[in-house]
Design an enzyme around this catalytic site. Sequence first.
Site, PDB file in Angstrom:
ATOM      1  N   GLU A  11      29.036  38.412  44.577  1.00  0.00           N
ATOM      2  CA  GLU A  11      29.685  37.099  44.613  1.00  0.00           C
ATOM      3  C   GLU A  11      30.462  36.962  45.913  1.00  0.00           C
ATOM      4  O   GLU A  11      31.427  37.689  46.142  1.00  0.00           O
ATOM      5  CB  GLU A  11      30.620  36.985  43.400  1.00  0.00           C
ATOM      6  N   ARG A  64      36.865  31.695  50.103  1.00  0.00           N
ATOM      7  CA  ARG A  64      38.303  31.765  50.371  1.00  0.00           C
ATOM      8  C   ARG A  64      38.609  31.955  51.846  1.00  0.00           C
ATOM      9  O   ARG A  64      39.748  32.228  52.202  1.00  0.00           O
ATOM     10  CB  ARG A  64      38.929  32.923  49.584  1.00  0.00           C
ATOM     11  N   THR A  67      34.786  31.333  43.552  1.00  0.00           N
ATOM     12  CA  THR A  67      35.937  30.485  43.868  1.00  0.00           C
ATOM     13  C   THR A  67      35.470  29.083  44.263  1.00  0.00           C
ATOM     14  O   THR A  67      35.992  28.468  45.193  1.00  0.00           O
ATOM     15  CB  THR A  67      36.832  31.109  44.972  1.00  0.00           C
ATOM     16  N   LYS A  78      32.999  32.786  32.521  1.00  0.00           N
ATOM     17  CA  LYS A  78      33.924  33.752  33.096  1.00  0.00           C
ATOM     18  C   LYS A  78      35.206  33.740  32.258  1.00  0.00           C
ATOM     19  O   LYS A  78      35.602  32.678  31.751  1.00  0.00           O
ATOM     20  CB  LYS A  78      34.221  33.330  34.545  1.00  0.00           C
TER      21      LYS A  78
HETATM   22  C1  3PG Z   1      38.369  36.277  40.948  1.00  0.00           C
HETATM   23  O1  3PG Z   1      38.262  35.422  41.787  1.00  0.00           O
HETATM   24  O2  3PG Z   1      37.524  36.452  40.088  1.00  0.00           O
HETATM   25  C2  3PG Z   1      39.593  37.124  40.946  1.00  0.00           C
HETATM   26  O3  3PG Z   1      40.423  36.805  42.001  1.00  0.00           O
HETATM   27  C3  3PG Z   1      39.280  38.562  40.973  1.00  0.00           C
HETATM   28  O4  3PG Z   1      40.387  39.235  40.508  1.00  0.00           O
HETATM   29  P1  3PG Z   1      40.712  40.700  41.017  1.00  0.00           P
HETATM   30  O5  3PG Z   1      41.046  40.553  42.467  1.00  0.00           O
HETATM   31  O6  3PG Z   1      41.895  41.147  40.188  1.00  0.00           O
HETATM   32  O7  3PG Z   1      39.511  41.563  40.805  1.00  0.00           O
END
Ligand code: 3PG
Length: 216
Positions: free
Chosen positions: A43, A47, A71, A131
Amino acid sequence: MNNADLQSRLEAAPVVPLIQAEDPRVAIETANALVAGGLTVLEVVLRTEAALECLHHVASSVSEAIVGAGTVLSEAQARKSLDAGAAFIVSPGLYVPVVEAAQQGGVDLFPGVATAGEAQLGWNLGLRALKFFPAGQAGGVPMLKALGAVFRDVKFMPTGGIDAGNLADYLGVPSVLACGGSWLTPADAIAAGNYDRVTALATEAVSIARGARGTG
Ligand code: 3PG
């Protein structure tokens, strides 16, 4: 899920690493390091300024991987992600125009939910894969079990606060399709060019998953 290849890869190695990169070359090296460790569903998160470019390069040049966009906050981002070659879309929340863009694009979508109300909305939009975000803060394994007891035909992808220490606990929940997370791509290791560390973390995750699922 629409994509049988995606489904079978997640069954074999139910972990989805996040790639956050400013530079397509770094994104490709990170993706190759993850693939070398046995993780092939990746993924790329939107960002950074260059995220769509990174997504495009990873999707077009790392042929062993299935690459999605993460995201994804807006319909416009969903459409740009599809144009860049995203094979699936992940959102932190459930926003109907993003759901519709993914459905129109014919790709699988994992919108984030953290409550029964959001899961019920997703279920009524026809979604059977969601999710669960942010997993740790939203109730962790007990909350997943509670949601799974009610939404019996839904598979969940918990993300947020997952690492090698609790991965087995999450994968032990029958409704969990796969776990996502950034622990596999530590920013300090990548900044130092230490891609072996990324491969080692991926290898460890695959091993934990096999143990948790009784497949190894
Ligand atoms: C996401 O976008 O799924 C989360 O920011 C991931 O969370 P993590 O950084 O705690 O793995």
